[in-house]
Design a protein around this motif. Structure first.
Motif, PDB file in Angstrom:
ATOM      1  N   HIS A 123      35.804 102.909 145.963  1.00  0.00           N
ATOM      2  CA  HIS A 123      34.889 102.630 144.855  1.00  0.00           C
ATOM      3  C   HIS A 123      34.783 103.849 143.942  1.00  0.00           C
ATOM      4  O   HIS A 123      34.992 103.768 142.727  1.00  0.00           O
ATOM      5  CB  HIS A 123      33.521 102.239 145.436  1.00  0.00           C
ATOM      6  N   GLY A 124      34.499 105.000 144.551  1.00  0.00           N
ATOM      7  CA  GLY A 124      34.319 106.227 143.778  1.00  0.00           C
ATOM      8  C   GLY A 124      35.581 106.602 143.024  1.00  0.00           C
ATOM      9  O   GLY A 124      35.545 106.835 141.808  1.00  0.00           O
ATOM     10  N   SER A 125      36.712 106.606 143.750  1.00  0.00           N
ATOM     11  CA  SER A 125      37.925 107.089 143.093  1.00  0.00           C
ATOM     12  C   SER A 125      38.397 106.136 141.996  1.00  0.00           C
ATOM     13  O   SER A 125      38.886 106.582 140.950  1.00  0.00           O
ATOM     14  CB  SER A 125      39.030 107.359 144.121  1.00  0.00           C
ATOM     15  N   MET A 126      38.236 104.825 142.209  1.00  0.00           N
ATOM     16  CA  MET A 126      38.691 103.874 141.189  1.00  0.00           C
ATOM     17  C   MET A 126      37.831 103.969 139.928  1.00  0.00           C
ATOM     18  O   MET A 126      38.340 103.930 138.806  1.00  0.00           O
ATOM     19  CB  MET A 126      38.671 102.453 141.738  1.00  0.00           C
ATOM     20  N   LEU A 127      36.507 104.106 140.148  1.00  0.00           N
ATOM     21  CA  LEU A 127      35.644 104.163 138.972  1.00  0.00           C
ATOM     22  C   LEU A 127      35.849 105.451 138.187  1.00  0.00           C
ATOM     23  O   LEU A 127      35.779 105.459 136.964  1.00  0.00           O
ATOM     24  CB  LEU A 127      34.175 103.996 139.370  1.00  0.00           C
ATOM     25  N   LEU A 128      36.128 106.529 138.914  1.00  0.00           N
ATOM     26  CA  LEU A 128      36.347 107.802 138.226  1.00  0.00           C
ATOM     27  C   LEU A 128      37.599 107.741 137.340  1.00  0.00           C
ATOM     28  O   LEU A 128      37.708 108.471 136.359  1.00  0.00           O
ATOM     29  CB  LEU A 128      36.455 108.948 139.228  1.00  0.00           C
TER      30      LEU A 128
END
Lengths: 428, 317
Positions: A123-128
């Motif tokens: 979630h974190g890496s994709m949104l970043l």
């Protein structure tokens, strides 16, 4: 006679049908519960898709960016909902405890918490990848995730026995025990999860305020409150001893052994046991052992393996060995507890070590002492007497040439069991 | 047996991979490990076991110099190292290709348990230090098998050898503990839902009757500390069997055999019950189905009489 026979046959068939129905109901209940677990995040993802809180300006962002963003958000949804569920499933909810074994629940908790953590990372890496976010969102999200990660690592090392076969892990646990980092401390530390839950909750509130989606905010708020309520009530039940205070499964426990302690916890003794049986570290007193114990059900809990394990954890060597309180010799070595223990603790081996100590301190039962003396004197626990030899030949059985007694005696002496002096004393 | 269908033991369990290796193990044979209870107290159980193995063409070799196994519910509790030493010595004496077969679940658990313990390096060193004192050595390689396992693996042959099916034997099968558990050591049937002995019993033409507490312990080992507890444990099981239409009990362990066969009278006296179940050892049941007579098998030595029972169900005249 025939009529009676038929009647009996019918009864038995009814019993079997009843049993089968019971199994089917249990199976269905399990399916429903698992479906709730896995489908709710799917529904919420659909809701999210429908709500489409982050409206992209097609001129500002490309379609593939939007897809990555939405996919990342869905990973976040799964991660959040499962985070809440993973906490709820181990707060002793009756509906879950009655339908799943402790073993399964714990395995499920361990695996799915790890999966949720992985989803959180995705979630974190994709949104970043899709844009720049305010610091508040970043800090709360990363903080929550890091707390979860450290607690997961601690739990995998100290709280579950699933990887106990790894040698380094054994050593680590022993050294941890030496500096008083016991299982219970891990249990307390594991509560820091709620701090992480709060951090992640704040993270979602800020995010959905920015995206101005009241519906999603309400859903996330609801799940947070549910989790908080489950956790607090679980702690209250435990603190107020509304349920069996310690255990989940032991129907006999009325109170803790702490009031009966006659010595300070003997950590050195516990470490000696831990050295032989590394799985012992992670006993969390669920009482599954007592639930299935045949001796416990007949003695109405006067004997029960969980109580012995509690005495072991509290380092009550004198109580167990010298006072036989609780009496470890009432164990029938049926090995059901070993088979059922969700932490795969070798209870019978621990009891064997305690019994060995009882023998050394002279508190073992007389018939056991006689048996070992018999083996020392004859090589057999039941010697071959002339009448038995006659019966054997009557039955057409071959003559037995059993072990040379001198050989057995020197073997036993070498294995630190010399009973020859005792015998001479008796003869004198 | 109109309800035979519904009571059939499921045959499709995955846990038993080695099924019916017919004739494969018959050439080299086994070393037979009798243990103390069967050899010195219940030799008639040995009679039936030897007879059925001969009939199945499985060679049994007698080995000189075996000692007590030793008892996993006795000696091990006094001294784990003595238990390990004696067990390893016994195992070191076997040289047959198929290793050791025992008619006693306790001996099997001890011998398999010693082998299991020897998987750890320090145990191998410890054991061979003990054995070194008497000029012996053991590397942990001797295979150990319970006779029930061989019967199950040769079930097809057992079935074809049956000449006198055990019609009207309504059997409460008692597995006992050490035939199954700890499963990590025993590595045989399912620890809580076993099927092997039921399958053998049904293969003999008898009917296996399900009952409550089937997986509970007979209570024998607790008699060393608390006779009353031990009797109550036996009573719990017998009460449950009494509620069904079972008319006899089959066991695979001499400790369970003694517990049920010797104690029914005492239970009746103490609790006013009327237990009178004939207790058959699995080998005795197989031998009867193979056509051996009660006299040949020494069934008269049972404490709870079996001759009347065999007449009542018209098995013998």
């Amino acid at each position: 006679m025939i009529a009676k026979e038929k009647q009996e046959v019918l009864d038995l068939k009814q019993v079997l049908v009843f049993k089968k129905n019971q199994e089917t109901t249990l199976f269905l209940k399990r399916i429903v519960l698992l479906a709730i677990y896995f489908l709710i995040p799917v529904f919420i993802s659909i809701l999210y898709w429908y709500e489409d809180p982050v409206a992209f300006d097609p001129e500002m962002a490309a379609l593939d960016i939007k897809i990555i963003h939405n996919l990342g958000s869905i990973f976040g949804i799964f991660s959040y909902i499962w985070m809440c569920f993973n906490i709820l499933i181990i707060t002793r909810i009756k509906l879950i405890e009655n339908n799943f074994s402790v073993d399964f629940t714990m395995l499920f908790h361990t695996v799915m918490a790890s999966v949720s953590l992985l989803f959180g990372l995705l979630h974190g890496s994709m949104l970043l990848l899709t844009g720049i976010f305010p610091d508040t969102i970043l800090i709360t999200g990363i903080l929550g995730w890091l707390i979860f990660l450290s607690l997961m690592v601690l739990a995998i090392i100290f709280m579950t026995n699933r990887l106990i076969k790894v040698k380094q892990l054994e050593k680590l646990r022993k050294s941890a025990y030496k500096i008083k980092f016991k299982y219970n401390l891990n249990k307390i530390l594991h509560n820091i999860t709620m701090l992480a839950v709060f951090s992640v909750f704040v993270h979602t509130m800020i995010a959905f305020t920015a995206a101005s989606s009241e519906l999603m905010r309400a859903v996330y708020f609801g799940f947070f409150i549910l989790t908080l309520f489950g956790w607090v009530s679980h702690k209250m039940v435990r603190a107020l001893q509304l349920d069996p205070p310690i255990s989940r499964r032991d129907p006999f426990t009325k109170g803790s052994l702490r009031s009966k302690m006659i010595q300070k916890p003997n950590d050195a003794w516990f470490l000696k046991l831990l050295d032989k049986i590394p799985s012992l570290y992670a006993c969390f007193q669920c009482g599954t052992c007592s639930e299935g114990c045949p001796a416990a059900s007949i003695t109405d809990g006067a004997y029960n393996p969980r109580l012995i394990m509690e005495a072991v954890i509290l380092g009550q060597q004198e109580l167990l060995v010298d006072h036989l309180e609780p009496n470890v010799w009432l164990c029938s070595t049926c090995q059901k507890c070993v088979e059922q223990c969700p932490q795969k603790i070798e209870l019978t081996e621990i009891f064997t070590m305690i019994k060995n100590e009882c023998y050394k301190s002279g508190t073992s039962p007389e018939s056991i002492n006689m048996q070992i003396q018999m083996v020392f004197d004859n090589g057999l626990a039941i010697p071959l007497t002339p009448p038995i030899e006659r019966r054997r030949s009557q039955l057409g059985l071959p003559e037995i040439k059993s072990a040379d007694v001198n050989e057995i005696q020197s073997l036993l002496k070498g294995a630190h069991l010399d009973l020859s002096t005792t015998k001479e004393e008796e003869n004198n | 047996m109109s309800n035979n269908e519904s009571l059939k033991v499921p045959q499709d369990k995955q846990i038993i991979k080695q099924s019916n290796k017919l004739g494969e193990q018959t050439r080299t044979g086994y070393d037979v490990f009798l243990g103390c209870v069967i050899a010195s107290r219940l030799p008639f159980l040995e009679t039936s076991a030897r007879k059925i193995f001969a009939k199945l063409g499985i060679e049994l070799h007698d080995v000189d110099g075996f000692s007590c196994c030793p008892d996993p519910t006795g000696i091990e509790l006094v001294s784990h190292s003595a238990w390990l030493a004696l067990g390893a010595r016994n195992l070191s004496l076997s040289s047959a290709g198929n290793g050791i077969v025992s008619f006693c679940s306790g001996c099997v658990e001890t011998l398999k348990g010693v082998n299991h313990a020897m998987k750890k390096d320090h145990a191998v060193k410890e054991v061979n230090k003990f054995l070194g004192n008497i000029g012996k050595h053991y590397d942990g390689e001797t295979k150990v098998t319970h006779f029930g396992q061989i019967l199950y693996e040769q079930l097809e042959k057992v079935k074809t050898t049956v000449s006198k099916p055990l019609k009207d034997f309504k059997v409460a099968v008692h597995y006992g503990c050490h035939y199954l558990r700890p499963s990590e050591i025993i590595q045989w049937d399912d620890p809580f839902e076993p099927i092997t002995v039921d399958a053998i019993v049904e293969g003999l033409g008898a009917e296996s009757i399900p009952y409550e507490f089937k997986m509970e312990c007979c209570g024998n080992p607790t008699s060393k500390m608390d006779k009353d507890l031990s009797l109550l444990m036996a009573k719990k099981k017998l009460d449950a069997i009494k509620k069904t239409k079972a008319n006899c009990i089959i066991v695979v362990c001499p400790a369970c055999y003694q517990q049920f066969d010797f104690n029914q009278k005492e239970l009746n006296k103490t609790f006013g019950t009327d237990f009178n179940f004939p207790i058959f050892y699995l080998s005795e049941a197989v031998a009867l189905a193979f056509g051996f007579t009660p006299d040949e098998l020494g069934l008269k030595f049972h404490a709870t009489r079996v001759t009347n029972f065999l007449k009542e169900i018209n098995f013998t005249s």
